[in-house]
Scaffold this motif. Structure first.
Motif, short mmCIF file in Angstrom:
data_model
loop_
_atom_site.label_atom_id
_atom_site.label_comp_id
_atom_site.label_asym_id
_atom_site.label_seq_id
_atom_site.Cartn_x
_atom_site.Cartn_y
_atom_site.Cartn_z
N HIS A 50 74.23 -41.06 53.03
CA HIS A 50 74.51 -40.73 54.43
C HIS A 50 73.34 -39.97 55.02
O HIS A 50 72.39 -39.64 54.32
CB HIS A 50 75.85 -39.99 54.58
CG HIS A 50 75.94 -38.66 53.91
ND1 HIS A 50 75.90 -38.48 52.56
CD2 HIS A 50 76.10 -37.41 54.43
CE1 HIS A 50 76.03 -37.20 52.26
NE2 HIS A 50 76.15 -36.52 53.38
N HIS A 52 72.96 -37.02 56.50
CA HIS A 52 72.78 -35.56 56.45
C HIS A 52 71.47 -35.22 55.74
O HIS A 52 71.06 -35.90 54.79
CB HIS A 52 73.95 -34.89 55.72
CG HIS A 52 75.23 -34.89 56.51
ND1 HIS A 52 76.47 -34.70 55.92
CD2 HIS A 52 75.45 -35.05 57.83
CE1 HIS A 52 77.40 -34.74 56.88
NE2 HIS A 52 76.81 -34.95 58.04
N ASP A 54 70.55 -33.12 53.61
CA ASP A 54 70.53 -32.85 52.17
C ASP A 54 70.76 -34.12 51.33
O ASP A 54 70.94 -34.03 50.12
CB ASP A 54 71.53 -31.74 51.80
CG ASP A 54 72.98 -32.09 52.14
OD1 ASP A 54 73.22 -32.64 53.24
OD2 ASP A 54 73.86 -31.81 51.31
N HIS A 55 70.71 -35.28 52.00
CA HIS A 55 70.84 -36.57 51.28
C HIS A 55 69.75 -37.54 51.72
O HIS A 55 69.05 -38.09 50.90
CB HIS A 55 72.24 -37.17 51.51
CG HIS A 55 73.28 -36.28 50.92
ND1 HIS A 55 73.84 -36.49 49.70
CD2 HIS A 55 73.80 -35.10 51.38
CE1 HIS A 55 74.67 -35.49 49.41
NE2 HIS A 55 74.67 -34.65 50.43
N HIS A 110 83.77 -38.28 54.70
CA HIS A 110 82.77 -37.27 55.02
C HIS A 110 82.25 -37.56 56.43
O HIS A 110 82.87 -38.34 57.16
CB HIS A 110 81.66 -37.37 53.94
CG HIS A 110 80.71 -36.23 53.92
ND1 HIS A 110 81.07 -34.95 53.59
CD2 HIS A 110 79.37 -36.17 54.16
CE1 HIS A 110 79.99 -34.17 53.63
NE2 HIS A 110 78.96 -34.88 53.99
N ASP A 140 78.80 -37.71 49.22
CA ASP A 140 79.62 -36.56 49.63
C ASP A 140 80.98 -37.12 50.01
O ASP A 140 81.10 -37.88 50.95
CB ASP A 140 79.02 -35.88 50.87
CG ASP A 140 77.91 -34.92 50.54
OD1 ASP A 140 77.54 -34.80 49.35
OD2 ASP A 140 77.39 -34.27 51.48
NI NI Z 1 76.86 -34.49 53.71
#
Ligand code: NI
Ligand code: MN
Length: 226
Positions: A50, A52, A54-55, A110, A140
């Motif tokens: 996804h 975000h 942190d990914h 998520h 996530d």
């Molecule tokens: Ni996330």
């Protein structure tokens, strides 16, 4: 045949098959847990669960430097291909056979927006059929009963978040292992930030006590051969 699964902290893994180097969720810059830098990795494919930060992480600069193909949902594919990356768009429930093996996008409960606020499509996890092994990276997600369907595929290794707050926490992760029935489970998405701090040893002990799966805690840089 075997696959080598190396943890880089948070939700980032390198999976080395006989023919390809896969990098999942390459959050390296700004990840205090990471054992490698974005300049050091050499993937052939980058899988992004996804949008975000942190990914998605360093996916774009790594793809531009290496020529790696980014595999993700259609919205992330559109966004990154416009910025010059080689990409392959898919969507939830869809599978595709790549030269290295089969990839199927699974449901993840998520959100998914890029760091600039652009809509990032539905978040996903990945089922991977590689070298005769079945791997599952949950992304996530909350606990979901759909995991029983994924478990029917005969999962060898599952990578599951345990951090709580943004994803499943320890109690639901143990339930997820019960749904997925993997041979081995690798814990991820914990201790990167204070709000997702967890006692991984305690979670592993619960998994061992309540399921048939073998829990594995990888330190960043460590590799499991499956
Ligand atoms: Ni996330
Ligand atoms: Mn995350």
């Amino acid at each position: 045949m075997s696959v080598q699964i190396t943890y880089h902290g948070h939700a980032c893994f390198t999976i080395q098959t006989a023919t390809a180097n896969l990098l999942i969720d390459p959050f390296l810059t700004g990840n205090a847990m990471a054992d490698v830098t974005a300049a050091q990795v050499k993937p052939d494919y980058i899988l992004v669960t996804h949008a975000h930060g942190d990914h998605l992480g360093d996916a774009l600069p790594i793809a531009k430097r290496t020529g790696a193909t980014i595999i993700s949902n259609n919205e992330i594919h559109n966004y990154l291909s416009k910025q010059g990356a080689k990409t392959h768009g898919m969507h939830i429930g869809g599978a595709h056979v790549f030269p290295f093996g089969k990839v199927k996008l699974t449901i993840a409960h998520h959100g998914s927006a890029f760091p600039d606020g652009t809509y990032g499509g539905a978040p996903c996890g990945f089922l991977l059929w590689l070298e005769g092994k079945v791997l599952y990276h949950a992304g996530d997600t909350a606990l979901t009963y759909d995991m029983t369907l994924y478990g029917a595929e005969g999962i060898d290794v599952a990578m599951l978040p345990i951090g709580d707050n943004f994803t499943m926490g320890p109690e639901d992760a143990v339930k997820a292992v019960g749904f997925l029935q993997p041979k081995t489970v690798i814990l991820m998405h914990y201790n990167t930030f204070g709000v997702i701090a967890q006692d991984a040893q305690a979670v592993a002990a619960e998994i061992k006590a309540k399921t048939k799966a073998e829990p594995v805690i990888l330190k960043p840089g460590e590799t499991l051969v499956a």
